[in-house]
Motif scaffolding. Sequence first.
Motif, PDB file in Angstrom:
ATOM      1  N   GLY A   1       0.829  -1.194   0.000  1.00  0.00           N
ATOM      2  CA  GLY A   1       0.000   0.000   0.000  1.00  0.00           C
ATOM      3  C   GLY A   1       0.860   1.239   0.000  1.00  0.00           C
ATOM      4  O   GLY A   1       1.888   1.291   0.685  1.00  0.00           O
ATOM      5  N   VAL A   2       0.469   2.239  -0.781  1.00  0.00           N
ATOM      6  CA  VAL A   2       1.168   3.521  -0.839  1.00  0.00           C
ATOM      7  C   VAL A   2       0.174   4.613  -0.473  1.00  0.00           C
ATOM      8  O   VAL A   2      -0.938   4.640  -1.009  1.00  0.00           O
ATOM      9  CB  VAL A   2       1.739   3.781  -2.246  1.00  0.00           C
ATOM     10  N   ASP A   3       0.571   5.489   0.426  1.00  0.00           N
ATOM     11  CA  ASP A   3      -0.294   6.604   0.809  1.00  0.00           C
ATOM     12  C   ASP A   3       0.580   7.766   1.267  1.00  0.00           C
ATOM     13  O   ASP A   3       1.624   7.532   1.898  1.00  0.00           O
ATOM     14  CB  ASP A   3      -1.257   6.193   1.933  1.00  0.00           C
ATOM     15  N   PRO A   4       0.186   9.002   0.965  1.00  0.00           N
ATOM     16  CA  PRO A   4       1.009  10.138   1.387  1.00  0.00           C
ATOM     17  C   PRO A   4       0.912  10.444   2.873  1.00  0.00           C
ATOM     18  O   PRO A   4       1.772  11.136   3.424  1.00  0.00           O
ATOM     19  CB  PRO A   4       0.452  11.303   0.555  1.00  0.00           C
ATOM     20  N   ARG A   5      -0.098   9.909   3.545  1.00  0.00           N
ATOM     21  CA  ARG A   5      -0.258  10.167   4.975  1.00  0.00           C
ATOM     22  C   ARG A   5       0.455   9.073   5.773  1.00  0.00           C
ATOM     23  O   ARG A   5       0.166   7.895   5.598  1.00  0.00           O
ATOM     24  CB  ARG A   5      -1.744  10.201   5.345  1.00  0.00           C
ATOM     25  N   PRO A   6       1.361   9.428   6.642  1.00  0.00           N
ATOM     26  CA  PRO A   6       2.145   8.417   7.363  1.00  0.00           C
ATOM     27  C   PRO A   6       1.302   7.543   8.288  1.00  0.00           C
ATOM     28  O   PRO A   6       1.693   6.418   8.596  1.00  0.00           O
ATOM     29  CB  PRO A   6       3.162   9.251   8.157  1.00  0.00           C
ATOM     30  N   ASP A   7       0.161   8.047   8.727  1.00  0.00           N
ATOM     31  CA  ASP A   7      -0.674   7.296   9.664  1.00  0.00           C
ATOM     32  C   ASP A   7      -1.931   6.756   8.996  1.00  0.00           C
ATOM     33  O   ASP A   7      -2.918   6.456   9.669  1.00  0.00           O
ATOM     34  CB  ASP A   7      -1.057   8.182  10.848  1.00  0.00           C
ATOM     35  N   ALA A   8      -1.910   6.614   7.674  1.00  0.00           N
ATOM     36  CA  ALA A   8      -3.114   6.180   6.959  1.00  0.00           C
ATOM     37  C   ALA A   8      -3.558   4.787   7.381  1.00  0.00           C
ATOM     38  O   ALA A   8      -4.752   4.532   7.572  1.00  0.00           O
ATOM     39  CB  ALA A   8      -2.875   6.222   5.450  1.00  0.00           C
ATOM     40  N   VAL A   9      -2.607   3.868   7.513  1.00  0.00           N
ATOM     41  CA  VAL A   9      -2.935   2.492   7.897  1.00  0.00           C
ATOM     42  C   VAL A   9      -2.750   2.363   9.407  1.00  0.00           C
ATOM     43  O   VAL A   9      -1.635   2.500   9.916  1.00  0.00           O
ATOM     44  CB  VAL A   9      -2.040   1.471   7.165  1.00  0.00           C
ATOM     45  N   PRO A  10      -3.830   2.083  10.151  1.00  0.00           N
ATOM     46  CA  PRO A  10      -3.707   1.963  11.611  1.00  0.00           C
ATOM     47  C   PRO A  10      -2.733   0.868  12.014  1.00  0.00           C
ATOM     48  O   PRO A  10      -2.567  -0.140  11.311  1.00  0.00           O
ATOM     49  CB  PRO A  10      -5.140   1.623  12.048  1.00  0.00           C
ATOM     50  N   GLY A  11      -2.103   1.054  13.154  1.00  0.00           N
ATOM     51  CA  GLY A  11      -1.146   0.077  13.642  1.00  0.00           C
ATOM     52  C   GLY A  11      -1.736  -1.297  13.843  1.00  0.00           C
ATOM     53  O   GLY A  11      -1.084  -2.309  13.577  1.00  0.00           O
TER      54      GLY A  11
END
Length: 211
Positions: A87-97
């Motif tokens: 997965g690629v996303d510009p937001r560092p916290d897009a994918v929850p831990g």
Amino acid sequence: PQPEAGPEPAPRFTSVPVATRRVSRAPSTVYPAGTEPSWQDKLVDRVADVAVVAMPIPLRVLDVGCGDARLLTELILRVPNAELYLGVDPRPDAVPGYVRAAEPRLSVIQATAEALPLRDASFDLVLTSLSLSLWVDQQAGAAELARVVSDNGKVVVVETRKPQLSGRNRVHGVKEISKLLEAAGLTVERVETVHRSATQVSMAHAFIASP
């Protein structure tokens, strides 16, 4: 005496194919978080259906603008034997831990669609869902999708009828998105409706394209 430990098992999944060439700098603007439609969960299932038909046995799966990675985790369930789910996303916290912890096969990197730090022709299934309308430079993003898909791969682009961002020179609608993908060097094989309103109005489309 304790038995000698055997060799460690080889890793099951390959590493992320990071580009060795210099990649142009990504736009400094981070895409605004869009408001998810109420039918997002249904859309994830439908997009997964389309993706699996387009590429039944993918080896490397890429979701550009992955958000919370719901689509990728659904694809892991449906096609569990791929080498890589990225997965690629510009937001560092897009994918929850907790999502990353629950699914170790999922890899995530921070980047924009316009400057993917990935090698040419390195994924055989490239997806982007409800992301294209948020890209700062839609032409550059489409060109990157075309660059990273393998020669025999598929690109699946999903967008709503009403873009999340609108304005001059913003691409939206079936004809304009098809032209955008074609201009990037992709061949749009078909366009499918992936969601309809209660009155049967087409609300979202999937564009299935090949290099």
